[in-house]
Write a protein that holds these residues in place. Sequence first.
Motif, PDB file in Angstrom:
ATOM      1  N   ARG A 166       0.871  -1.182   0.000  1.00  0.00           N
ATOM      2  CA  ARG A 166       0.000   0.000   0.000  1.00  0.00           C
ATOM      3  C   ARG A 166       0.905   1.228   0.000  1.00  0.00           C
ATOM      4  NH1 ARG A 166      -5.347   0.764   2.078  1.00  0.00           N
ATOM      5  NH2 ARG A 166      -5.551  -1.300   2.978  1.00  0.00           N
ATOM      6  N   ILE A 176      12.922 -11.993   6.011  1.00  0.00           N
ATOM      7  CA  ILE A 176      14.156 -11.250   6.279  1.00  0.00           C
ATOM      8  C   ILE A 176      13.920  -9.803   5.863  1.00  0.00           C
ATOM      9  CG2 ILE A 176      16.640 -11.074   5.816  1.00  0.00           C
ATOM     10  CD1 ILE A 176      16.537 -14.037   4.931  1.00  0.00           C
ATOM     11  N   GLY A 177      14.055  -8.881   6.819  1.00  0.00           N
ATOM     12  CA  GLY A 177      13.914  -7.461   6.476  1.00  0.00           C
ATOM     13  C   GLY A 177      12.733  -6.809   7.169  1.00  0.00           C
ATOM     14  N   GLY A 214       8.703  -4.944   4.706  1.00  0.00           N
ATOM     15  CA  GLY A 214       8.523  -5.994   5.710  1.00  0.00           C
ATOM     16  C   GLY A 214       7.447  -5.603   6.710  1.00  0.00           C
ATOM     17  N   GLN A 256       4.908  -3.767   6.281  1.00  0.00           N
ATOM     18  CA  GLN A 256       3.557  -3.923   5.720  1.00  0.00           C
ATOM     19  C   GLN A 256       3.187  -5.390   5.535  1.00  0.00           C
ATOM     20  OE1 GLN A 256       3.637  -1.689   2.005  1.00  0.00           O
ATOM     21  NE2 GLN A 256       2.522  -0.021   2.979  1.00  0.00           N
ATOM     22  N   VAL A 316      19.187 -10.507  14.045  1.00  0.00           N
ATOM     23  CA  VAL A 316      20.329 -11.045  13.303  1.00  0.00           C
ATOM     24  C   VAL A 316      21.537 -10.110  13.340  1.00  0.00           C
ATOM     25  CG1 VAL A 316      18.951 -12.543  11.823  1.00  0.00           C
ATOM     26  CG2 VAL A 316      19.504 -10.246  11.025  1.00  0.00           C
ATOM     27  N   ARG A 317      21.415  -9.038  14.119  1.00  0.00           N
ATOM     28  CA  ARG A 317      22.620  -8.256  14.362  1.00  0.00           C
ATOM     29  C   ARG A 317      23.415  -8.951  15.476  1.00  0.00           C
ATOM     30  NH1 ARG A 317      24.069  -3.833  11.890  1.00  0.00           N
ATOM     31  NH2 ARG A 317      21.934  -3.167  11.517  1.00  0.00           N
TER      32      ARG A 317
HETATM   33  O1  N01 Z   1      13.628  -1.927   1.853  1.00  0.00           O
HETATM   34  P1  N01 Z   1      14.569  -1.341   3.032  1.00  0.00           P
HETATM   35  P2  N01 Z   1      12.043  -1.889   1.756  1.00  0.00           P
HETATM   36  N1  N01 Z   1      20.591  -9.486   6.362  1.00  0.00           N
HETATM   37  O2  N01 Z   1      15.918  -1.213   2.422  1.00  0.00           O
HETATM   38  C1  N01 Z   1      17.164  -5.766   5.729  1.00  0.00           C
HETATM   39  C2  N01 Z   1       9.666   2.383  -0.333  1.00  0.00           C
HETATM   40  N2  N01 Z   1       8.464   1.685   0.101  1.00  0.00           N
HETATM   41  O3  N01 Z   1      11.666  -2.666   0.544  1.00  0.00           O
HETATM   42  O4  N01 Z   1      18.164  -1.864   7.879  1.00  0.00           O
HETATM   43  C3  N01 Z   1      19.555  -9.107   7.112  1.00  0.00           C
HETATM   44  O5  N01 Z   1      13.969  -0.175   3.664  1.00  0.00           O
HETATM   45  C4  N01 Z   1      17.467  -4.335   6.096  1.00  0.00           C
HETATM   46  O6  N01 Z   1      18.217  -4.282   7.284  1.00  0.00           O
HETATM   47  P3  N01 Z   1      19.139  -2.962   7.556  1.00  0.00           P
HETATM   48  C5  N01 Z   1      10.168   3.253   0.817  1.00  0.00           C
HETATM   49  O7  N01 Z   1      10.775   4.390   0.296  1.00  0.00           O
HETATM   50  C6  N01 Z   1       7.359   2.423   0.344  1.00  0.00           C
HETATM   51  O8  N01 Z   1      11.421  -2.247   3.013  1.00  0.00           O
HETATM   52  O9  N01 Z   1      19.884  -2.704   6.263  1.00  0.00           O
HETATM   53  N3  N01 Z   1      18.729  -8.113   6.820  1.00  0.00           N
HETATM   54  C7  N01 Z   1      16.051  -3.778   6.207  1.00  0.00           C
HETATM   55  O10 N01 Z   1      15.460  -4.134   7.417  1.00  0.00           O
HETATM   56  C8  N01 Z   1      11.148   2.323   1.476  1.00  0.00           C
HETATM   57  O11 N01 Z   1      12.082   2.941   2.316  1.00  0.00           O
HETATM   58  C9  N01 Z   1       6.238   1.797   0.795  1.00  0.00           C
HETATM   59  O12 N01 Z   1      20.012  -3.371   8.671  1.00  0.00           O
HETATM   60  C10 N01 Z   1      18.941  -7.453   5.685  1.00  0.00           C
HETATM   61  C11 N01 Z   1      15.332  -4.505   5.074  1.00  0.00           C
HETATM   62  O13 N01 Z   1      16.089  -5.682   4.799  1.00  0.00           O
HETATM   63  C12 N01 Z   1      11.769   1.664   0.275  1.00  0.00           C
HETATM   64  O14 N01 Z   1      10.672   1.428  -0.589  1.00  0.00           O
HETATM   65  C13 N01 Z   1       6.216   0.437   0.994  1.00  0.00           C
HETATM   66  C14 N01 Z   1      19.995  -7.790   4.821  1.00  0.00           C
HETATM   67  C15 N01 Z   1      15.254  -3.688   3.824  1.00  0.00           C
HETATM   68  O15 N01 Z   1      14.572  -2.506   4.087  1.00  0.00           O
HETATM   69  C16 N01 Z   1      12.495   0.369   0.562  1.00  0.00           C
HETATM   70  O16 N01 Z   1      11.737  -0.385   1.495  1.00  0.00           O
HETATM   71  C17 N01 Z   1       7.343  -0.275   0.734  1.00  0.00           C
HETATM   72  C18 N01 Z   1      20.838  -8.847   5.201  1.00  0.00           C
HETATM   73  N4  N01 Z   1      21.890  -9.212   4.458  1.00  0.00           N
HETATM   74  C19 N01 Z   1       8.467   0.335   0.286  1.00  0.00           C
HETATM   75  N5  N01 Z   1      19.962  -6.955   3.773  1.00  0.00           N
HETATM   76  C20 N01 Z   1       5.050   2.591   1.121  1.00  0.00           C
HETATM   77  O17 N01 Z   1       4.675   3.537   0.481  1.00  0.00           O
HETATM   78  C21 N01 Z   1      18.916  -6.121   3.973  1.00  0.00           C
HETATM   79  N6  N01 Z   1      18.307  -6.429   5.128  1.00  0.00           N
HETATM   80  C22 N01 Z   1       4.359   2.183   2.323  1.00  0.00           C
END
Ligand code: N01
Length: 536
Positions: A58, A186-187, A192, A194, A352-353
């Motif tokens: 969303r 993961i993430g 994640g 949402q 996982v940190r």
């Molecule tokens: O991606 P993210 P996203 N081992 O990069 C983790 C837009 N968006 O797809 O924070 C373990 O924010 C990573 O951990 P860390 C919006 O602009 C908008 O969720 O790097 N974990 C993190 O927790 C958003 O900001 C909407 O330590 C690993 C996660 O994966 C952007 O898209 C909805 C890892 C990635 O989070 C991206 O969002 C959705 C590893 N090796 C997205 N590598 C709306 O409008 C990564 N992670 C609501």
Amino acid sequence: MSRKQHSASEFDAIVIGAGFSGLYMLYRLRELGLSTRVYEAGEGVGGTWYWNRYPGARCDTPSIHYSYSFSPDLEQEWEWPEKYPTQPEILRYLNHVADRFDLRRDIQFSTRVISAVYDNSTNRWTIQTHQGDQASARYCITAIGCLSAPNTPTFQGLDSFQGQVHHTARWPSEGVDFTGKQVGIIGTGSTGIQAIPQIVKQADHVTVFQRTPNYSIPARNRPLTSEEKASVKANYRKLRQTDRESPAGITLNFHRQSALEVTPEERQKKFDEAWAVGGTQMLSTFSDLDTNLEANTYLADFVRSKIATIVHNSERAKLLMPHDHPIGSKRICVDTEYYETYNRENVSLVDVRISPIEAITPTGLRTHNGEYKLDMIVFATGFDAMTGSLFKIDIRGKDGQALKEKWAGGPRTYLGLMTAGFPNLFIITGPGSPSVLSNMVVSIEQHVEWITDCMKYMLEHNFARLEPHVEAEASWVAHVNEVAHLTLYPLANSWYLGANIPGKLRVFMPYVGGVGNYRKKCQEIAEKGYEGFAFC
Ligand code: N01
């Protein structure tokens, strides 16, 4: 520039991508009378909203702001049912736009552009697709989005996993059935946050592997009333105008008061009120939340206190509390019952940190401290943001220079729109523009309109080619960095800085100077005969 009839593979303009940007670009180029071909990797229109079909997807910009403003008829005929639009609703809207303006006939679907090469002697761009098609055009416009190169970490043993693996940004169109499954996610970014509350409703058990806890604000989504819809339709022009002039491309109640100027009781009251309304507006409760660490910490403490209240198990609540970055310096998340989800019995949370993921095994996942048996793994691990989608295409400018080489020290653009040495290549919402720090649709429309006006100017003056001066580009890059460092943004290891991708250079990529200011700057430059650009 010519308006002559070209052969089947020669166009005035080639646009890469058929999401919000590509569709509107095509609409404007047609108005200008330019022959245009759009190449789109997906089977349909939608871009981001085509690929990101995960459960709970969303937009967290309210629907009435997250829509095109260029057609008053379109505004009047479309009904947004809820405050925040779902992914299927946005995709339906974009399909409607494509049909309503008869855009599909110039779009080639299921076609990924793999290279775009500029020829100095003919002043044309030649693009090559993954199917071996070749086409050329005077102009090449990338409309490929800022978050469209998914990041899948290279965990050892991933190929050996016997269950299903899905990345949220490449979700199967037929959906995924989690019934009775042990699911690992993961993430814990926006995606994640949402997806998790939706997946736990169906799965037998969900294990969330969290590396960094994020701040999340309740969305408080709800249906729009008929009175609200009527009022918006009656006031669209004014609403669009204020969106365009605002800092983030959306009309919010920006407060001018510092969080340090008020009593603790007043601060608490304001935060409570904003929390009750929900959404990203929380970050504009006071004027200095993004620039002053002390002010920011008040809000961060407030959100941590909310987590402590919502999540019953105090150890789990503590694990969910962000502590390593100021609130808002990573993209703030907006959720529906995210923290509440951790009160369910079928959810586990693994830090996982503390205990890093060591490998994916045939039957699950192994961290430093334990083994988890899983039927499915969901990667909500984000994107190689802003430059990743551009680097997936082999873009070469004058003298064969690769964009990737030119940007080895970080992206270099003038206004986020063009880069020196790559004539007639326009980048919609490129690095150095407000893009991801704004309401994307407002920023997209501004870029498309600026590009169209620029092309019109070239037509009128009989110019065939333009590119920014190196000096203008250098001073824009310096300005982008300077304003970023006036804020708290650089204090986080965020994707804005490329910090989520191993080995990626740490450079702040979007422009934090604000949508309204940026628009004015672009306008002034155009009014001065496109100051900083060279035409011939
Ligand atoms: O991606 P993210 P996203 N081992 O990069 C983790 C837009 N968006 O797809 O924070 C373990 O924010 C990573 O951990 P860390 C919006 O602009 C908008 O969720 O790097 N974990 C993190 O927790 C958003 O900001 C909407 O330590 C690993 C996660 O994966 C952007 O898209 C909805 C890892 C990635 O989070 C991206 O969002 C959705 C590893 N090796 C997205 N590598 C709306 O409008 C990564 N992670 C609501």
